[in-house]
Motif scaffolding. Structure first.
Motif, PDB file in Angstrom:
ATOM      1  N   THR A   1      38.088  38.426  26.988  1.00 45.06           N
ATOM      2  CA  THR A   1      38.772  39.067  28.113  1.00 45.06           C
ATOM      3  C   THR A   1      39.422  40.377  27.683  1.00 45.06           C
TER       4      THR A   1
ATOM      5  N   ARG B   1      36.837  43.141  26.938  1.00 44.96           N
ATOM      6  CA  ARG B   1      36.177  43.679  28.138  1.00 44.96           C
ATOM      7  C   ARG B   1      37.127  44.385  29.100  1.00 44.96           C
ATOM      8  N   VAL B   2      38.392  44.510  28.746  1.00 47.89           N
ATOM      9  CA  VAL B   2      39.355  45.196  29.618  1.00 47.89           C
ATOM     10  C   VAL B   2      38.935  46.638  29.868  1.00 47.89           C
TER      11      VAL B   2
ATOM     12  N   TYR C   1      36.377  46.504  32.737  1.00 41.60           N
ATOM     13  CA  TYR C   1      36.811  45.998  34.046  1.00 41.60           C
ATOM     14  C   TYR C   1      38.200  46.461  34.468  1.00 41.60           C
TER      15      TYR C   1
ATOM     16  N   TRP D   1      42.655  46.297  33.603  1.00 47.10           N
ATOM     17  CA  TRP D   1      43.657  45.235  33.457  1.00 47.10           C
ATOM     18  C   TRP D   1      43.887  44.442  34.735  1.00 47.10           C
TER      19      TRP D   1
ATOM     20  N   THR E   1      39.264  40.300  34.692  1.00 45.67           N
ATOM     21  CA  THR E   1      40.255  40.222  33.617  1.00 45.67           C
ATOM     22  C   THR E   1      41.344  39.207  33.930  1.00 45.67           C
TER      23      THR E   1
ATOM     24  N   GLY F   1      41.593  35.764  31.971  1.00 49.88           N
ATOM     25  CA  GLY F   1      42.840  35.687  31.204  1.00 49.88           C
ATOM     26  C   GLY F   1      43.648  34.453  31.577  1.00 49.88           C
TER      27      GLY F   1
END
Length: 121
Positions: A17, A20-21, A24, A26, A31, A35
Motif C-alpha cells: 500500500t 503504491r501511494v 494512487y 494518499w 490506498t 491500508g
C-alpha cells in the motif's frame, strides 16, 4: 496455516500500500482501503501496540532516572530506580492483560463441541 498467512499478509499488504501511494495518492480508495485492511490484520496491530508500549516504558524509565539523578543519588541508583518503575508498570500491564484475556477468552464446554473440536481443543 491460516495464522501464518495472516501474519505474513498484514505487513506485506501494508508495504504494498505504501509503495503504491505514488501511483494512487494518499486519499484514494485503493490506498485507504488496503491500508485499513493491513491495519485490521493481527500482526500489524500487535507490532504497533508493542512498539508503542516499549516507547512509553522507555520514556517513563528515562524520566524517572532523570528525576532521581536531579535529587542527588548516585547515577547507578537513579538508573536502577528508573528501570524498576518501568518494569513494575510493564508487569502490572501484563497481569491486567492476562486478567482481561481470562475473562474474555473462554473455552466452550466439552458438551457443546463436536467430536473434531473436542480432540483439537
Amino acid at each position: 496455516m491460516a495464522g501464518a498467512l495472516l501474519v505474513t499478509a498484514g505487513p506485506m499488504l501494508g508495504i504494498y500500500t505504501v509503495v503504491r501511494v505514488e501511483t494512487y495518492g494518499w486519499t484514494s480508495a485503493h490506498t485507504l482501503g488496503l491500508g485499513a485492511l493491513a491495519l485490521a490484520l493481527p500482526a500489524a496491530l500487535v507490532i504497533g501496540a508493542v512498539s508503542l508500549g516499549l516507547a512509553v516504558l522507555s520514556t517513563l524509565a528515562a524520566a524517572r532516572t532523570e528525576a532521581l539523578t536531579a535529587a542527588g543519588p548516585p547515577s547507578a541508583e537513579a538508573l536502577t530506580g528508573g528501570h524498576r518503575l518501568a518494569c513494575t508498570v510493564g508487569a502490572a500491564l501484563l497481569v491486567a492483560a492476562f486478567a482481561v484475556a481470562s475473562v474474555v477468552v473462554r473455552r466452550k464446554p466439552a458438551s457443546t463441541l463436536n467430536p473434531t473440536e473436542a480432540r483439537t481443543g
